[in-house]
Structure formats: C-alpha cells, structure tokens
Scaffold this motif. Structure first.
Motif: not given
Length: 353
Positions: A99-102, A108-110, A128-130, A143-147
């Motif tokens: 897995k790649v994270f930024i 922090i984003y996967e 591939q996604y964010n 709170s936040w919404i995932m892809s």
C-alpha cells in the motif's frame, strides 16, 4: 491559563539577608527581588500531530494476531520512505499486499494497493484512489467521506491502552459502510493497534502483538548459477536482509557478486553494479542496465554466454518476467548470440531440467 514562573524562591531568607547586608555596607541601592511573577496566555504547542498516531519507523516490523487465523500472524513493514510518501507491505501466510500513503495538507491519504506484491518493487508513484486515513484536527466527531462513499469518523480520543511499551494514549476511528463497520485504534509510538470488522453475522479482530526494531525484511532469492565442472545451470536459494529504502538492484548486486562455493561462476565482477532494473508489466519484459566490465575479463566467450544466461534467469525469475533486455551503461550489450531475438530480448527459461 496562568503559569507561575518562580525567579527566586522566597524561602531562601538567609541569602536575601546577606544580600541586603552587603548592599548597606557598600552603600549601593539594591534592586527589588522578584519572588514570583504571573505569565498569562502562553502559546500552547499542538499536543498531537499525524505522526503521533501513525509513526513511520524504518527497519521495523509490526506483528498482529488475526482472530480468524490465530496461527497465521500478520507482518507489516515499511519498504520506502520518500519525503511525504511511504510504501508499506503486509504479509499473512503466502499473501503479500503493498500500500502507498501520502501525507499532505494536514492529512494522510491511502492512494494505491498492489496485490501479490511478493517481491520488493517501488510503487510510490502509483495513484489509484484517494482515501483520507487520518487528518487534523484530532477531535471527536471529525468526519469525512471515503472514495467508496463510506463515512469515516473519529469516535474517541485520549483513550489509554496497555501496550508492550507501557500505557499509551490512543484514538479510535470508525468507518461505516452499508453492510459492515470497521473500527480502528491507533496509539502513540506504535501506530495501528487494532482493527475490528463487524457485520450482522460475524466479527473479526486484528490485534497488535509485537513491534521489533532494527528488523529488516527477509527475502529468499532463487539464484540460477552455472556449475563450472558440469556446465549446467543449478538453482541455489539464498536469504537476504532487505532494509527500508533499499532497492532490489542493491541486494541483488551483492548476491550476484558471490557464489556458495568455487564450483560456480560468479555473475558480476567485484567492482561492477546493476545500474537500473525496470519491469514493463504489460510486455512482461525486464530491462537491466549493467555498469561497465560487469563480467570478469578472464572469462571466455563461452563462459560469458553462460553468465548472461545465469543473470537473465536470476533477475527474470525474481521479477516474474518472460524476457530480459540487457544493456551496459545505456548501450546495447555487444554479445552476439542466439540468446537474443530481433528485439534484443532474451527468453527467461522455465526450467533447466
């Protein structure tokens, strides 16, 4: 908030008396002695940051226990740390996932997942996604919404967990999907501490067990070496310790500069290295650039061809490639041989038996 800063402790009466007496003798005025003063509204440093609960530590392995497979632990380690980008691999049994994270913009984003990542490859440029895994501020209710349209919420903060490093403060993140819920806890100094997957039918838990420092990842490399006496290719398995940020070209160079014993030809001369390794996954072709004089000049042309065959199959099998293209310092390899096809490719053999 008020903080009291004590400059001179009032209880030191004898010292104060001596100072006053000395000032009278010298007939000089004595300055006021400040016993204590109040300082208000001191600036407060933020108590936590993102790396508080997701520390990235090189050459470290995290071990987890899975309730569904209690005898098959999960191992986690860091492949690469590149500024604000990290690549992590997870292993459970024969399955290895990268897995790649930024980390950017206080989050922090996967951004990528690679299945069957059995060998170490650099995927840090893959997107591939964010998905936001964690972001500031660390507050209950954030709170936040995932892809995938699931909702991720910080549900607890400042919880205390008993770990092998002692009591550590942690936070809880809950991600609600349509059919299931995932609850994760992260603690200081360790990072991910537990995961709970809940569906109406069952619950699965993954629990932190152990963190091992100064622990490189171990890989087994299948070497194809030429036996001097028989002239045949033989397979030798060698274990290699792989450190964080170490690329395959580094440890493969080291492996190919030695042989188990004098029965085998050495593939790479002592002063040479593998400059570059690039796998074109669509063509299943590995591009290998060697430094100059990578083959010992004492070897004959026949031995040179055997060494090329050895290199091609060791590197090709490591990367699961069908073909290998060899170059030297960017130039086509000069060996004239039926090994190469019209595109300069050399076929990786499936077997030598």
């Amino acid at each position: 908030m008020q903080v009291k800063k004590k400059v001179i402790i009032g209880s030191v009466i004898v010292l104060a008396f001596l100072l006053i007496t000395w000032a009278v003798i010298m007939r000089k005025p004595i300055k006021d002695i400040i016993i204590e003063e109040e300082i208000t509204d001191l600036p407060q440093k933020p108590r936590v940051s993102l790396d508080t609960y997701m520390p990235i530590i090189k050459d470290t392995m995290w071990i987890y226990e899975d309730s569904t497979t209690p005898y098959v632990p999960i191992s986690v380690w860091v492949d690469f740390i590149k500024d604000n980008i990290i690549q992590i691999r997870f292993k459970q049994g024969d399955k290895i996932t990268a897995k790649v994270f930024i980390e950017e913009e206080e989050a922090i984003y996967e951004v990528a997942t690679v299945e069957d990542a059995t060998i170490k490859q650099d995927y840090t440029t893959l997107r591939q996604y964010n998905n936001i895994i964690m972001k500031l501020p660390i507050e209950v209710g954030s709170s936040w919404i995932m892809s995938d349209h699931s909702i991720r919420t910080i549900t607890q903060t400042d919880e205390v967990y008993e770990t092998e490093l002692g009591e550590q403060t942690g936070i809880e993140m809950t991600t609600r999907h349509e059919d299931y819920t995932i609850t994760e806890t992260f603690v200081e100094k360790i990072g991910l501490y537990s995961i709970k997957y809940e569906t109406p039918q069952k619950t699965r838990t993954i629990q932190f067990s152990e963190m091992i420092s100064n622990k490189p990842q171990e890989e087994v490399v299948e070497l194809y070496l030429m036996n001097k006496a028989t002239g045949k290719m033989e397979t030798v398995f060698e274990k290699v310790a792989v450190m964080t940020n170490e690329e395959p070209k580094h440890f493969l160079t080291d492996l190919l500069k030695k042989a188990p014993n004098e029965d085998y030809l050495i593939d790479i001369s002592n002063g040479a290295i593998i400059n570059k390794l690039f796998l074109d996954e669509e063509e299943a072709c590995l591009y290998v650039e060697m430094s100059e004089d990578f083959i010992d000049p004492q070897y004959s042309k026949t031995e040179e061809e055997k060494i090329i065959t050895s290199l091609v199959n060791t590197l090709g099998h490591y990367y699961n490639a069908e073909y290998v293209v060899m170059t030297v310092e960017g130039e086509a390899y000069p060996l004239k041989s039926p090994l190469n096809d019209i595109n300069g490719r050399i076929k990786v053999k499936d077997s030598f038996y």
